[in-house]
Design an enzyme around this catalytic site. Structure first.
Site, PDB file in Angstrom:
ATOM      1  N   GLU A  52       0.689  -0.992   0.032  1.00  0.00           N
ATOM      2  CA  GLU A  52       0.176  -0.032  -0.210  1.00  0.00           C
ATOM      3  C   GLU A  52       1.013   1.089   0.001  1.00  0.00           C
ATOM      4  O   GLU A  52       1.986   1.112   0.439  1.00  0.00           O
ATOM      5  CB  GLU A  52      -0.920  -0.025   1.277  1.00  0.00           C
ATOM      6  CG  GLU A  52      -1.886   0.995   1.664  1.00  0.00           C
ATOM      7  CD  GLU A  52      -2.454   0.964   2.952  1.00  0.00           C
ATOM      8  OE1 GLU A  52      -2.176   0.053   3.698  1.00  0.00           O
ATOM      9  OE2 GLU A  52      -3.305   1.551   3.043  1.00  0.00           O
TER      10      GLU A  52
ATOM     11  N   LYS B  55      -9.269   2.320  -1.937  1.00  0.00           N
ATOM     12  CA  LYS B  55      -9.702   1.701  -0.799  1.00  0.00           C
ATOM     13  C   LYS B  55     -10.942   2.058  -0.219  1.00  0.00           C
ATOM     14  O   LYS B  55     -11.366   3.279   0.091  1.00  0.00           O
ATOM     15  CB  LYS B  55      -8.518   2.212   0.263  1.00  0.00           C
ATOM     16  CG  LYS B  55      -8.396   1.331   1.689  1.00  0.00           C
ATOM     17  CD  LYS B  55      -7.160   1.517   2.350  1.00  0.00           C
ATOM     18  CE  LYS B  55      -7.149   0.878   3.647  1.00  0.00           C
ATOM     19  NZ  LYS B  55      -6.029   1.231   4.334  1.00  0.00           N
TER      20      LYS B  55
ATOM     21  N   CYS C 173      -5.260  -3.411   2.248  1.00  0.00           N
ATOM     22  CA  CYS C 173      -5.001  -3.375   3.781  1.00  0.00           C
ATOM     23  C   CYS C 173      -6.196  -3.617   4.489  1.00  0.00           C
ATOM     24  O   CYS C 173      -6.954  -4.918   4.534  1.00  0.00           O
ATOM     25  CB  CYS C 173      -4.184  -2.232   4.388  1.00  0.00           C
ATOM     26  SG  CYS C 173      -3.138  -2.518   5.602  1.00  0.00           S
TER      27      CYS C 173
HETATM   28  C1  ACM Z   1      -4.183  -0.035   7.036  1.00  0.00           C
HETATM   29  O1  ACM Z   1      -5.235  -0.324   6.478  1.00  0.00           O
HETATM   30  N1  ACM Z   1      -2.857   0.260   6.562  1.00  0.00           N
HETATM   31  C2  ACM Z   1      -3.903  -0.707   8.432  1.00  0.00           C
END
Ligand code: ACM
Length: 268
Positions: free
Chosen positions: A41, A112, A145
């Site tokens: 990420e 995301k 993530c």
């Molecule tokens: C995250 O979503 N970077 C913990």
């Protein structure tokens, strides 16, 4: 099909340096014969943003921005697929995104959906659909993530036919790597988690990048150091949704009882 991940320690704010490191590590992955490589990420910028000013100076348009262009060129030249977390901007909003590039260049971007902790201060929630892409012999889905914490994400991608989840991560909590064993078997799917390492502005990342197969087997597991890992997988394993002679992962689902609590997803 050969798939892999890169685990490394991006330096916050040093985009040029990070992209140079990424290209060097991607080249190692290509030399190992990988068809698909997953990066962490926000791997071009680092993770711990402290102001919108930092976001403004480090974020890029997708696909016109420099990171996407460089990675798309690499993917075209080396005929490899790459999933990489990047910091995206569009119309005054910032997204924690992941791009997919391949032999034809830029293929798509995922923003995301589930922002973690202080990400909520700086980033906008993703508005992407959960799209499945054709990549070499596989169908892949992307999540970033903390998306892992919401089982619907992998479920939807699996129901849409994904064989493999590409999971760029900057994990800080100790749960994901173990919890995803359950997700792999419950969806009979491969999962590649590419996590970062190091400490950035006081935040420690957990490493432990891994590749899981649809039977919950850990095919590869990293420690806490930099690593380029490439392994061969048989993508067809993710097409078999049989559990026993009498049980099938999709057709055994009791949609009659789930409905109307869960309204998405027909049996494929
Ligand atoms: C995250 O979503 N970077 C913990």
């Amino acid at each position: 099909m050969k798939v892999g991940y890169i685990q490394f320690n991006p330096v916050f704010g040093e985009k040029g340096r990070n992209v140079k490191t990424i290209l060097k590590l991607l080249d190692e992955g290509v030399q190992q014969g990988s068809d698909l490589i997953v990066l962490p990420e926000l791997c071009n910028t680092g993770y711990v943003f402290r102001s919108k000013k930092e976001l403004k100076s480090l974020s890029e348009d997708v696909p016109e921005g420099e990171t996407t262009e460089v990675l798309a060129t690499f993917a075209r030249e080396k005929r490899v697929y790459v999933v990489a977390g990047v910091c995206e901007r569009e119309k005054g909003k910032y997204y924690n995104s992941a791009i997919l590039v391949g032999p034809t260049g830029f293929m798509g971007v995922y923003r995301k959906a589930h922002l973690f902790n202080r990400e909520k201060i700086y980033f906008s929630m993703g508005d992407s659909q959960f799209i499945v892409y054709d990549v070499s012999k596989a169908k892949i889905g992307i999540m970033i993530c903390f998306d892992w914490f919401f089982p619907e994400v992998i479920r939807i991608l699996a129901l849409k036919g994904a064989h493999l989840i590409c999971h760029p991560a900057n994990l800080v909590l100790p749960y994901c790597q173990t919890a995803l064993l359950g997700a792999a078997i419950q969806n009979k799917i491969f999962i590649i988690t590419a996590n970062r390492i190091g400490v950035e502005r006081g935040v420690r990342f957990t490493g432990g990048s891994q590749i899981l197969n649809p039977n919950m087997k850990i095919l590869s597991k990293s420690g806490k150091s930099e690593e380029v890992k490439v392994i061969e997988i048989d993508i067809k394993q993710a097409e078999n949704k049989k559990i026993t002679e009498y049980n099938d992962l999709w057709s055994d689902r009791r949609l009659d009882l789930f409905h109307p609590l869960i309204t998405w997803g027909e049996n494929p």
